[in-house]
Scaffold this active site. Sequence first.
Site, mmCIF file in Angstrom:
data_model
loop_
_atom_site.group_PDB
_atom_site.id
_atom_site.type_symbol
_atom_site.label_atom_id
_atom_site.label_comp_id
_atom_site.label_asym_id
_atom_site.label_seq_id
_atom_site.Cartn_x
_atom_site.Cartn_y
_atom_site.Cartn_z
ATOM 1 N N SER A 37 0.840 -1.205 0.000
ATOM 2 C CA SER A 37 0.000 0.000 0.000
ATOM 3 C C SER A 37 0.874 1.254 0.000
ATOM 4 C CB SER A 37 -0.889 -0.040 1.250
ATOM 5 O OG SER A 37 -1.522 1.195 1.438
ATOM 6 N N ASP A 38 0.666 2.127 -0.998
ATOM 7 C CA ASP A 38 1.423 3.387 -1.010
ATOM 8 C C ASP A 38 0.589 4.480 -0.340
ATOM 9 O OD1 ASP A 38 -0.456 4.250 -2.881
ATOM 10 O OD2 ASP A 38 0.850 3.888 -4.605
ATOM 11 N N SER A 39 1.087 5.718 -0.369
ATOM 12 C CA SER A 39 0.407 6.757 0.414
ATOM 13 C C SER A 39 -1.001 7.052 -0.136
ATOM 14 C CB SER A 39 1.247 8.030 0.464
ATOM 15 O OG SER A 39 1.445 8.514 -0.848
ATOM 16 N N ASP A 41 -2.886 4.872 -1.652
ATOM 17 C CA ASP A 41 -3.708 3.723 -1.240
ATOM 18 C C ASP A 41 -4.172 3.890 0.207
ATOM 19 O OD1 ASP A 41 -3.384 2.414 -3.684
ATOM 20 O OD2 ASP A 41 -1.581 1.362 -3.026
ATOM 21 N N SER A 42 -3.261 4.394 1.081
ATOM 22 C CA SER A 42 -3.618 4.539 2.490
ATOM 23 C C SER A 42 -4.761 5.528 2.658
ATOM 24 C CB SER A 42 -2.424 5.046 3.315
ATOM 25 O OG SER A 42 -1.317 4.227 3.084
#
Lengths: 85, 439
Positions: A37-39, A41-42
Amino acid sequence: MPDTGIQERVASTIIDVLKVDADLVGSDTRIREDLGSDSLDSVTLVMALEDEFGGSINDNDAKSLATVGDVVSYISRRVEEKSLA
Amino acid sequence: MSRRRVVVTGIGMISPLGTSAGECWSALLESRPSVAATPASWRQYAETASTIWAPLPPIDWPAHGISRIEQMQLDTSGMLTLAASTEAIRDAGIATSLADPKKKTFHLDGLAPERCGVFMGTGVGGITSFYGNAVNHVMTPLKAVLADPTALPPMPPRFNPFGVPAMMPNAVSALPGIRWSLGGPNLTFSQACAAGTVAVGHAFRAIAAGDVDVALCGGAEYLGDPYGGIFRGFDIARTLVSEGSDPQRANRPFDRDRTGFLFAEGGAAVLVCEEADAARQRGARAYAEIVGYAENFDGYSIMSIEPSGTRIVAMIEAAVRDAGCKPADIDYVNTHGTGTAVNDEIESAVIDQIFGSKPLVNATKSLTGHCIGASGGIEAAVTALSLAHQTTHACHNLEQPIRDLRFVRAAGPYQIDTAITQSFAFGGHNAAVVMKRIV
């Protein structure tokens, strides 16, 4: 023990947002490292959880949630406090 | 290099009349408009002079390939765009293959991405998302100080972290470019009510000049914010229709009793345009050939058409010339036809001056309402469909025409070989696209 309903709803929200296989999502799974999960996605995951459970999740709380289990306990606590729908 | 020929091979459309090009086309031919009272929630904020609008039908977003997550991330104008582009690509018979499941992107099979472009128009892009964040931002502290938050009028549940990409007008071009993995020119045109027509015109020119082989082009708009503020902006400028005794008959372009335009919730139309030989080689069915385009600028007023219509006349004549035609060759004029006093007066005089009473004349907005930046795309699609089916829709609610033109009074079969679709925008932008029947 967390409510299994909440567990399932958290897992399916994570699968929906991150497009990962259900097998990969366990209690100890690390959302960033294990699920990639990238930023963005978060941020999306927080929105999707707010949408799924109602109410809002503040940034500081969101940052402290590292594993799937963390999310489940956090949501369960908020639901118990009736601070989420 | 001589100018290459350009055909329309796919159409996707969502408008107040329906959630597919087929539904919209049927509603047009059957004169079934979408007219309803404006939402009650809007009246918690303000009373408006106009009280009717053209709402979109309920849209099943997942059925249009828009996931629950995307519904949270994208402005409705972006979702309308993606849905219309998906329908247009399928309609063009272009096979797609999944490129990246997580990003939900696709390749258009057999087409070189860098030879495929996107040319979309929008009036205000994701204004509803930006507006929602503004309302959330301003009302959140209010909610905290009021004892009874349920007394507050609607506010969005969150300050959307995707507010900026949702708001950017260029999202209506970027989103289909990303979805379909296209690498050619990707442009957004923002000429208000003429945006979609300008976008189709520039797509035509890019293919004709050899810059690209395939273009997705059209227009998209969404104006149905839950607070009614966008509607109010047009209402207070006294541009909108009065409800009158029968709301269903209030929207009447080119009629003596017209009072303004019917504000539409939104819409999108995407046309797949291709170089004609390549389209033929892949066995594509073509709706129409685009043969000419022109645009110019009034340089007169930010909100009103220049009264003599001189520049509009010059622009239409240039478009007809660009198509290698004479005014007498035009069989059908798909007008801008908003239903405002000024537009219809000037536009009907211009048509009379250039074309006389020979061509068929109708106003798609008499049925769709005014979809602002999407309207040019929708009307280009309607023009292509009219040429393909050799029929067109009625100029709805027209009872007492303001001028003796050949208005379409009933849908039915008509011989249409050459057609023009024209738009004039707030700001002073004028544009027209000329199309021919495929024979």
